[in-house]
Scaffold this motif. Structure first.
Motif, PDB file in Angstrom:
ATOM      1  N   ALA A 143       3.184   0.996  12.914  1.00  0.00           N
ATOM      2  CA  ALA A 143       2.177   0.968  14.177  1.00  0.00           C
ATOM      3  C   ALA A 143       2.095  -0.577  14.818  1.00  0.00           C
ATOM      4  N   ILE A 144       2.380  -1.414  13.909  1.00  0.00           N
ATOM      5  CA  ILE A 144       2.305  -2.791  14.721  1.00  0.00           C
ATOM      6  C   ILE A 144       3.740  -2.829  15.553  1.00  0.00           C
ATOM      7  N   MET A 145       4.765  -2.205  15.284  1.00  0.00           N
ATOM      8  CA  MET A 145       5.826  -2.216  16.331  1.00  0.00           C
ATOM      9  C   MET A 145       5.608  -1.744  17.515  1.00  0.00           C
ATOM     10  N   MET A 146       4.843  -0.401  17.379  1.00  0.00           N
ATOM     11  CA  MET A 146       4.084   0.015  18.852  1.00  0.00           C
ATOM     12  C   MET A 146       3.589  -0.857  19.443  1.00  0.00           C
ATOM     13  N   LEU A 147       2.505  -1.678  18.774  1.00  0.00           N
ATOM     14  CA  LEU A 147       1.643  -2.670  19.323  1.00  0.00           C
ATOM     15  C   LEU A 147       2.531  -3.588  20.166  1.00  0.00           C
ATOM     16  N   SER A 195       0.987  -1.263  -0.160  1.00  0.00           N
ATOM     17  CA  SER A 195       0.033  -0.085  -0.133  1.00  0.00           C
ATOM     18  C   SER A 195       0.871   1.130   0.066  1.00  0.00           C
ATOM     19  N   SER A 196       0.533   2.285  -0.620  1.00  0.00           N
ATOM     20  CA  SER A 196       1.115   3.620  -0.507  1.00  0.00           C
ATOM     21  C   SER A 196       0.169   4.917  -0.220  1.00  0.00           C
ATOM     22  N   LEU A 197      -0.270   5.267  -1.013  1.00  0.00           N
ATOM     23  CA  LEU A 197      -1.310   6.217  -0.692  1.00  0.00           C
ATOM     24  C   LEU A 197      -2.669   5.813  -0.476  1.00  0.00           C
ATOM     25  N   LEU A 198      -3.022   4.839  -0.995  1.00  0.00           N
ATOM     26  CA  LEU A 198      -4.376   3.842  -0.506  1.00  0.00           C
ATOM     27  C   LEU A 198      -4.153   2.642  -0.460  1.00  0.00           C
ATOM     28  N   PRO A 199      -4.752   1.964   0.476  1.00  0.00           N
ATOM     29  CA  PRO A 199      -4.525   0.770   0.861  1.00  0.00           C
ATOM     30  C   PRO A 199      -4.750  -0.156  -0.545  1.00  0.00           C
ATOM     31  N   THR A 201      11.804  12.649  17.908  1.00  0.00           N
ATOM     32  CA  THR A 201      10.498  11.955  17.180  1.00  0.00           C
ATOM     33  C   THR A 201      10.143  10.798  17.878  1.00  0.00           C
ATOM     34  N   PHE A 202       8.695  10.533  17.888  1.00  0.00           N
ATOM     35  CA  PHE A 202       8.319   9.339  18.700  1.00  0.00           C
ATOM     36  C   PHE A 202       7.702   8.595  17.635  1.00  0.00           C
ATOM     37  N   PRO A 203       7.598   7.362  17.897  1.00  0.00           N
ATOM     38  CA  PRO A 203       6.862   6.208  16.943  1.00  0.00           C
ATOM     39  C   PRO A 203       5.658   6.800  16.567  1.00  0.00           C
ATOM     40  N   ALA A 204       4.966   7.339  17.480  1.00  0.00           N
ATOM     41  CA  ALA A 204       3.382   7.881  17.042  1.00  0.00           C
ATOM     42  C   ALA A 204       3.472   9.089  15.890  1.00  0.00           C
ATOM     43  N   ILE A 205       4.428   9.877  16.304  1.00  0.00           N
ATOM     44  CA  ILE A 205       4.374  10.951  15.172  1.00  0.00           C
ATOM     45  C   ILE A 205       4.947  10.401  13.751  1.00  0.00           C
ATOM     46  N   TYR A 206       5.822   9.486  13.974  1.00  0.00           N
ATOM     47  CA  TYR A 206       6.745   8.611  12.922  1.00  0.00           C
ATOM     48  C   TYR A 206       5.314   8.142  11.839  1.00  0.00           C
ATOM     49  N   MET A 224       1.951   7.857   7.259  1.00  0.00           N
ATOM     50  CA  MET A 224       0.500   7.485   6.761  1.00  0.00           C
ATOM     51  C   MET A 224      -0.090   8.854   6.077  1.00  0.00           C
ATOM     52  N   PHE A 225      -0.098   9.721   6.667  1.00  0.00           N
ATOM     53  CA  PHE A 225      -0.980  11.118   6.105  1.00  0.00           C
ATOM     54  C   PHE A 225      -0.071  12.093   5.589  1.00  0.00           C
ATOM     55  N   GLN A 226       1.204  12.276   5.688  1.00  0.00           N
ATOM     56  CA  GLN A 226       1.957  13.166   5.131  1.00  0.00           C
ATOM     57  C   GLN A 226       2.857  12.670   3.858  1.00  0.00           C
ATOM     58  N   ARG A 227       3.268  11.302   4.014  1.00  0.00           N
ATOM     59  CA  ARG A 227       3.949  10.958   2.784  1.00  0.00           C
ATOM     60  C   ARG A 227       3.502   9.770   2.071  1.00  0.00           C
ATOM     61  N   GLY A 228       2.131   9.587   2.452  1.00  0.00           N
ATOM     62  CA  GLY A 228       1.582   8.622   1.541  1.00  0.00           C
ATOM     63  C   GLY A 228       2.098   7.065   1.486  1.00  0.00           C
ATOM     64  N   GLN A 229       2.647   6.665   2.852  1.00  0.00           N
ATOM     65  CA  GLN A 229       3.483   5.194   2.834  1.00  0.00           C
ATOM     66  C   GLN A 229       2.504   4.596   3.764  1.00  0.00           C
ATOM     67  N   ILE A 230       1.134   4.262   3.438  1.00  0.00           N
ATOM     68  CA  ILE A 230       0.557   3.627   4.273  1.00  0.00           C
ATOM     69  C   ILE A 230       1.140   2.005   4.880  1.00  0.00           C
TER      70      ILE A 230
END
Lengths: 311, 368
Positions: free
Chosen positions: A282-286, A56-60, A259-264, A269-275
């Motif tokens: 996000a999975i690493m945070m989980l 996925s990039s900009l869209l899933p 920088t924190f993971p959540a910011i990253y 996801m929302f700035q660079r379109g690398q979903i």
């Protein structure tokens, strides 16, 4: 035919709809939130996991790429700093807020005058959102019009306090702010714990000849040990999802130093379109959260079983 | 050798006077019970002896030494709490050694003491356990072990049995009595249970509203209560109080009471009366001094007086039967042998043992 069978063989009268509605009511009321919780927690977690393995990039999109996203994530220096910051921040934030909270709780426990006022003051930061905390503290840290300017204004012109603007120390500025915000909460829980301890224990320890320090160290604090764990677990999930505090305080800077993971994740996801890579982060945070919470929940279950066993 | 002396001790919590001049003393090896209803100040008094509450005025002496402002740890006392107050995170052994640990007693000496006390109380198998894993009775033993291990001058017990179930309470009461007989330490024991006080104590202080109402041996407290409060508090069911008028019957003083048939019955008074005895009296009769009258009984016991009463209610308890009787317009309780139980609604002729009756002044409530 036993009595029991006799009772069962009597045909049950048709239940009025009112009664049926009554017994179904708990399910009806809880249903929507149960469904919502299930969808938001499990379905979306599963979806995120799936996307993290996709191209996925900009869209899933659903082209399977295996662990490629994870590989590129860990190759990124910014992510490594973010993940390091997460552990550095979590560690200091939890230990710091618990230490400060415990100290405050013990001091207030000495039956100080105006106890309710102190409690409110120390608990108040919790009522302030992270955004407000971050903004206010960013002013305090600001060398031009913050603490540095204030002290210089008193006449100490060489005074320097630019914690948040130094990329080696900016993370500590975030930690201090976090501790300020959270220690009141820790204090409230510790104080409640200290107050719930049977006062006879303290009297018994006094008669036993223990000093106040020894009473706290050997009798009171071990007795409220479960509260330490509860506080730690609550703080840890605050720490791991830290976003707004940093966003308002340092915006991840100077440079990429806070920088924190959540910011990253947000960035990807929302700035660079690398979903795809964002989902992997996000999975690493989980995973970081699970490392702590899974053993904890096992421990809680084990303890409950053990207590039930002893009746 | 250890004694406790308390002189005109007072305690105020703000404007509230909780103790109003307490005088007490315990001889070496004595077992003193402080008994009274909740709020009478008995636990406060114990806390003051322990040093956990400050003294407003008066003095507390242990072995002649004034300890008013001595810290609890320096008073050489040991205390057993109602909640047992065992340290929940420590094992039984650590609970027992905590005091010695605090006082930096050498390790071998500690082990020795634990061994001695554990054997004494038969708690050796429990030494490795935590309080949460013990039953109520076991916790009680451990709490006593923690007190015993110190070999203090004074033992203080704060309602130690009130958290136990009825049967265990009776067992532990016996244990405490045995323990005291073997150890022979001066003991102050707070309880609201008059049976505990009667069975355990060598002397009882009955407290009410911050004052010691009577301080004497159990038998005296029971048979010659100083006032109506003590008479009513000690004994179960409580002593019956009947308003009565003093009169002369055949040259002997007696009290007049309304009988069941509406007539006035007069009960002769056995004891000698002072000349200034008021005419209106309160007659106090314990339930066990009310019998079903028969001539045989009157021959055996001098001072039995006859009176008729109507049985209103019968409460069998097994070993004995309580009957609520209407006499002189009041309800009284009598304690009867199950074989001779009166029936409900029956009019019985009672034999009242006037030799054991108490007379009270209705204005001062004091024993005459």
């Amino acid at each position: 035919m036993s009595n029991h069978d006799l009772i069962l063989s009597v045909p049950a009268p048709a239940r009025p709809w009112r009664e049926r509605l009554g017994s179904a009511m708990p399910l009806l009321v809880l249903g929507p939130s149960l469904v919502a919780s299930f969808v938001y927690v499990f379905v979306f977690t599963g979806w995120t996991l799936y996307i993290s393995l996709s191209n996925s990039s900009l869209l899933p999109t659903y082209g399977f790429v295996g662990l490629d996203n994870y590989a590129s994530l860990w190759a990124n220096r910014r992510w490594n700093i973010a993940y390091n910051n997460l552990f550095l921040f979590s560690g200091f934030y939890i230990v710091g807020s618990m230490a400060v909270g415990l100290l405050l709780a013990i001091l207030i426990d000495q039956r100080v005058r105006g106890e309710a006022a102190w409690r409110t003051i120390f608990l108040y930061p919790l009522a302030v959102s992270f955004i407000v905390t971050g903004t206010v503290w960013s002013w305090l840290y600001n060398p031009v019009d913050g603490i540095q300017a204030l002290v210089r204004g008193f006449g100490w012109t060489s005074f320097s306090f630019a914690l948040a603007s130094d990329r080696h120390y900016a993370i500590y500025a975030v930690i201090i702010t976090g501790v300020w915000q959270a220690s009141g909460f820790a204090m409230a829980l510790f104080l409640a714990g200290l107050r719930s301890v049977d006062q006879d224990l303290i009297k018994a320890a006094q008669i036993d000849g223990a000093s106040t320090f020894r009473i706290y160290r050997k009798v009171l604090l071990p007795t409220i040990a479960p509260i330490f764990l509860a506080v730690a677990v609550i703080q840890i999930q605050f720490a791991i999802k830290t976003f707004d505090l940093v966003a308002a305080l340092t915006k991840g800077g100077p440079g990429i130093s806070t920088t924190f993971p959540a910011i990253y994740v947000y960035d990807l996801m929302f700035q660079r379109g690398q979903i795809g890579e964002g989902a992997a982060a996000a999975i690493m945070m989980l995973a970081a959260l699970a490392v702590v919470l899974v053993p904890y929940s096992f421990w809680v279950v084990w303890r409950r079983r053990k207590e039930a066993g002893h009746g | 050798m250890s004694t406790l002396t308390i002189r005109s001790l007072r305690k105020n919590f703000g404007a509230v006077e909780v103790l109003k001049g307490i005088d007490l003393e315990a001889q070496n090896g004595e077992f003193i019970a402080l008994v009274g209803p909740s709020g009478c100040g008995k636990s406060t008094l114990l806390a003051m002896i322990a040093g956990l509450e400050s003294v407003t005025s008066g003095e507390i002496r242990i072995d002649g030494r004034l300890v008013n402002s001595v810290a609890p740890k320096d008073r050489d006392i040991a205390m057993v709490f109602q909640s047992y107050a065992l340290y929940p995170t420590m094992t039984v052994r650590e609970n027992i050694t905590f005091g010695m640990e605090s006082r930096r007693v050498p390790k071998p000496q500690q082990d020795e003491a634990v061994k001695r006390v554990a054997a004494f109380l038969q708690i050796e198998p429990l030494l490795g356990r935590k309080p949460g894993q013990l039953s109520g009775g076991q916790r009680q033993r451990v709490a006593m072990g923690r007190a015993l291990v110190r070999d203090p001058k004074l033992f203080l017990f704060d309602e130690p049995l009130s958290n136990l179930d009825a049967k265990l309470r009776v067992d532990m009461r016996t244990e405490i009595k045995k323990l005291h007989n073997r150890v022979g330490k001066t003991t102050v024991y707070v309880t609201h249970d008059q049976v505990e006080a009667m069975t355990l104590a060598s002397r009882i202080a009955v407290m009410h509203q911050g004052e010691v109402q009577q301080f004497d041996e159990p038998a005296t407290i029971y048979n010659r209560p100083a006032n109506m409060f003590v008479a009513g508090f000690m004994g179960s069911p409580a002593m019956n109080f009947l308003p009565a008028e003093l009169s002369q019957e055949g040259g002997r003083p007696s009290v007049a009471l309304q009988s069941a048939d509406g007539k006035t019955a007069s009960l002769p008074i056995v004891q000698a009366l002072a000349s200034d005895t008021p005419r209106q009296l309160i007659l106090g009769i314990r339930p066990e001094h009310i019998y079903r009258f028969d001539p045989d009984l009157a021959r055996r016991k001098p001072g039995i007086a006859q009176i008729d009463a109507v049985v209103e209610l019968v409460e069998p308890t097994g070993a004995e039967t309580m009957a609520v009787l209407r006499l002189g317009g009041k309800e009284i309780t009598g304690r009867f042998d199950p074989d001779g139980t009166p029936r409900m609604g029956e009019t019985v002729t009672l034999g009242i043992d006037m030799a054991r009756a108490c007379l009270f002044d209705p204005t001062t409530q004091r024993l005459i």
